[in-house]
Design a protein around this motif. Structure first.
Motif, PDB file in Angstrom:
ATOM      1  N   ARG A   1      -3.363 -10.690   3.660  1.00 47.43           N
ATOM      2  CA  ARG A   1      -3.896  -9.810   2.623  1.00 47.43           C
ATOM      3  C   ARG A   1      -2.857  -9.680   1.508  1.00 47.43           C
ATOM      4  O   ARG A   1      -1.656  -9.864   1.743  1.00 47.43           O
ATOM      5  N   TYR A   2      -3.326  -9.340   0.325  1.00 47.80           N
ATOM      6  CA  TYR A   2      -2.411  -9.155  -0.803  1.00 47.80           C
ATOM      7  C   TYR A   2      -2.438  -7.705  -1.254  1.00 47.80           C
ATOM      8  O   TYR A   2      -3.428  -6.987  -1.066  1.00 47.80           O
ATOM      9  N   LEU A   3      -1.317  -7.261  -1.844  1.00 50.30           N
ATOM     10  CA  LEU A   3      -1.186  -5.889  -2.307  1.00 50.30           C
ATOM     11  C   LEU A   3      -1.693  -5.780  -3.736  1.00 50.30           C
ATOM     12  O   LEU A   3      -1.203  -6.451  -4.645  1.00 50.30           O
ATOM     13  N   THR A   4      -2.686  -4.923  -3.952  1.00 53.26           N
ATOM     14  CA  THR A   4      -3.279  -4.749  -5.280  1.00 53.26           C
ATOM     15  C   THR A   4      -2.453  -3.764  -6.106  1.00 53.26           C
ATOM     16  O   THR A   4      -1.533  -3.115  -5.607  1.00 53.26           O
ATOM     17  N   GLY A   5      -2.842  -3.618  -7.377  1.00 52.59           N
ATOM     18  CA  GLY A   5      -2.185  -2.645  -8.237  1.00 52.59           C
ATOM     19  C   GLY A   5      -2.412  -1.215  -7.798  1.00 52.59           C
ATOM     20  O   GLY A   5      -1.668  -0.306  -8.203  1.00 52.59           O
ATOM     21  N   ASN A   6      -3.425  -0.983  -6.955  1.00 55.73           N
ATOM     22  CA  ASN A   6      -3.683   0.335  -6.393  1.00 55.73           C
ATOM     23  C   ASN A   6      -2.959   0.554  -5.067  1.00 55.73           C
ATOM     24  O   ASN A   6      -3.234   1.531  -4.360  1.00 55.73           O
ATOM     25  N   ASN A   7      -2.060  -0.389  -4.728  1.00 59.38           N
ATOM     26  CA  ASN A   7      -1.245  -0.297  -3.508  1.00 59.38           C
ATOM     27  C   ASN A   7      -2.095  -0.386  -2.238  1.00 59.38           C
ATOM     28  O   ASN A   7      -1.790   0.238  -1.213  1.00 59.38           O
ATOM     29  N   ILE A   8      -3.142  -1.190  -2.281  1.00 65.47           N
ATOM     30  CA  ILE A   8      -4.020  -1.409  -1.133  1.00 65.47           C
ATOM     31  C   ILE A   8      -3.936  -2.879  -0.732  1.00 65.47           C
ATOM     32  O   ILE A   8      -3.973  -3.772  -1.589  1.00 65.47           O
ATOM     33  N   PHE A   9      -3.837  -3.142   0.572  1.00 64.99           N
ATOM     34  CA  PHE A   9      -3.858  -4.521   1.057  1.00 64.99           C
ATOM     35  C   PHE A   9      -5.307  -5.001   1.111  1.00 64.99           C
ATOM     36  O   PHE A   9      -6.111  -4.491   1.903  1.00 64.99           O
ATOM     37  N   ALA A  10      -5.635  -5.969   0.274  1.00 67.71           N
ATOM     38  CA  ALA A  10      -7.007  -6.446   0.137  1.00 67.71           C
ATOM     39  C   ALA A  10      -7.158  -7.860   0.690  1.00 67.71           C
ATOM     40  O   ALA A  10      -6.210  -8.660   0.677  1.00 67.71           O
ATOM     41  N   GLN A  11      -8.347  -8.177   1.165  1.00 71.36           N
ATOM     42  CA  GLN A  11      -8.675  -9.528   1.601  1.00 71.36           C
ATOM     43  C   GLN A  11      -9.121 -10.370   0.415  1.00 71.36           C
ATOM     44  O   GLN A  11      -9.650  -9.851  -0.573  1.00 71.36           O
ATOM     45  N   PHE A  12      -8.927 -11.667   0.522  1.00 73.73           N
ATOM     46  CA  PHE A  12      -9.408 -12.587  -0.501  1.00 73.73           C
ATOM     47  C   PHE A  12     -10.924 -12.740  -0.402  1.00 73.73           C
ATOM     48  O   PHE A  12     -11.489 -12.765   0.697  1.00 73.73           O
TER      49      PHE A  12
END
Length: 294
Positions: free
Chosen positions: A195-206
């Motif tokens: 997962r990657y860290l978004t600008g909202n500090n959330i780990f998101a799936q692709f």
């Protein structure tokens, strides 16, 4: 007013085709479109959204060797790479190095800074067998809008990268890179959950549309060398309700030159979903705490 003026000049420079230092361009090409030098089974995530960190879970697979493996050393890397420039020439990575000693295997977790040349860091002492447990890497920005990242292995900080060209990424690549004797090593099923860290500090799936993969076969024509005849069985597993990418699944058997059929079904991922969910919750808590302390 200053932000408006800066944004205006950045837009002018971008329109003119002039690169702006410290700003990574939106996702374009993918590292998976490049011709690999080694035997690889890799998945690439390429997004227009800015990625500020990553979280990855993986296991130590069981390893076996063929009759032509020989006694010389070889290395097999399960690596997740975070690119920090538009051309994907600057990066750092985290991963597991399975080192063939000629008689057995060592399992060495590591992180490496490619931007600083090749700054390789071993983490702890190597294991001599798979523990079949989920292990984790969490990568978080050291400070707000800075271009260094803190590296956590199993939620313990193990290092900090050198300064990178940009404070974000648009490209991540994960998977296996086998050197030296790729045809004579077999790997049980692995599932890289990234997962990657978004600008909202959330780990998101692709999103499924944002990922590609590469796993070309070796030379398995009749009479070819068994050392360089190889094939990976791969799958991109998605979440049923959203279609987002859950994991990059890989297994590898030893195949023989001239074999009529090399592909086999991918075994079920070895990690239980609830275990992965619990680890994700710990990573998100670490990211939230880390951000408050920056």
């Amino acid at each position: 007013m200053r932000r408006i003026v800066v944004a205006f000049f950045v837009a002018l420079l971008t329109a003119a085709g002039i690169a702006v230092p410290g700003l990574a361009a939106a996702a374009g090409a993918s590292a998976c479109a490049r011709q690999p030098r080694d035997a690889v089974a890799q998945m690439c995530g390429d997004v227009d959204e800015k990625m500020y960190g990553l979280f990855a879970t993986f296991i130590y697979p069981d390893v076996s060797y063929g009759p032509f493996a020989g006694t010389w050393p070889a290395d097999f890397y399960n690596e997740t790479q975070f690119f920090t420039d538009d051309a994907m020439t600057k990066s750092f990575a985290v991963g597991l190095d399975i080192h063939y000693t000629g008689t057995g295997s060592d399992y060495q977790p590591y992180w490496v800074d490619y931007t600083a040349g090749y700054d390789f860091h071993k983490i702890g002492t190597p294991a001599t067998a798979s523990d079949r447990r989920n292990h984790t890497f969490t990568v978080l920005p050291t400070c707000e809008n800075c271009s260094t990242w803190d590296i956590y292995y199993d939620f313990t900080k193990v290092g900090t990268t050198s300064a990178q060209p940009n404070p974000m990424s648009h490209h991540i690549m994960t998977g296996w890179d086998l050197t030296d004797i790729p045809g004579q090593v077999a790997l049980t099923a692995t599932s890289n959950r990234v997962r990657y860290l978004t600008g909202n500090n959330i780990f998101a799936q692709f999103r499924r549309a944002a990922v590609t993969s590469r796993a070309p076969d070796g030379d398995c024509s009749p009479g070819a060398s068994a050392l360089y005849c190889f094939h990976f069985d791969t799958a991109i597993t998605t979440v049923g309700t959203t279609g987002d990418v859950a994991s990059w699944d890989v297994t590898k058997r030893i195949v023989n030159p001239g074999a009529a059929a090399m592909s086999h079904p991918i075994p079920l991922p070895p990690a239980a979903a609830d275990d992965a969910d619990a680890l994700l919750a710990r990573a998100q808590h670490l990211a939230d705490t880390h951000r408050r302390q920056r």
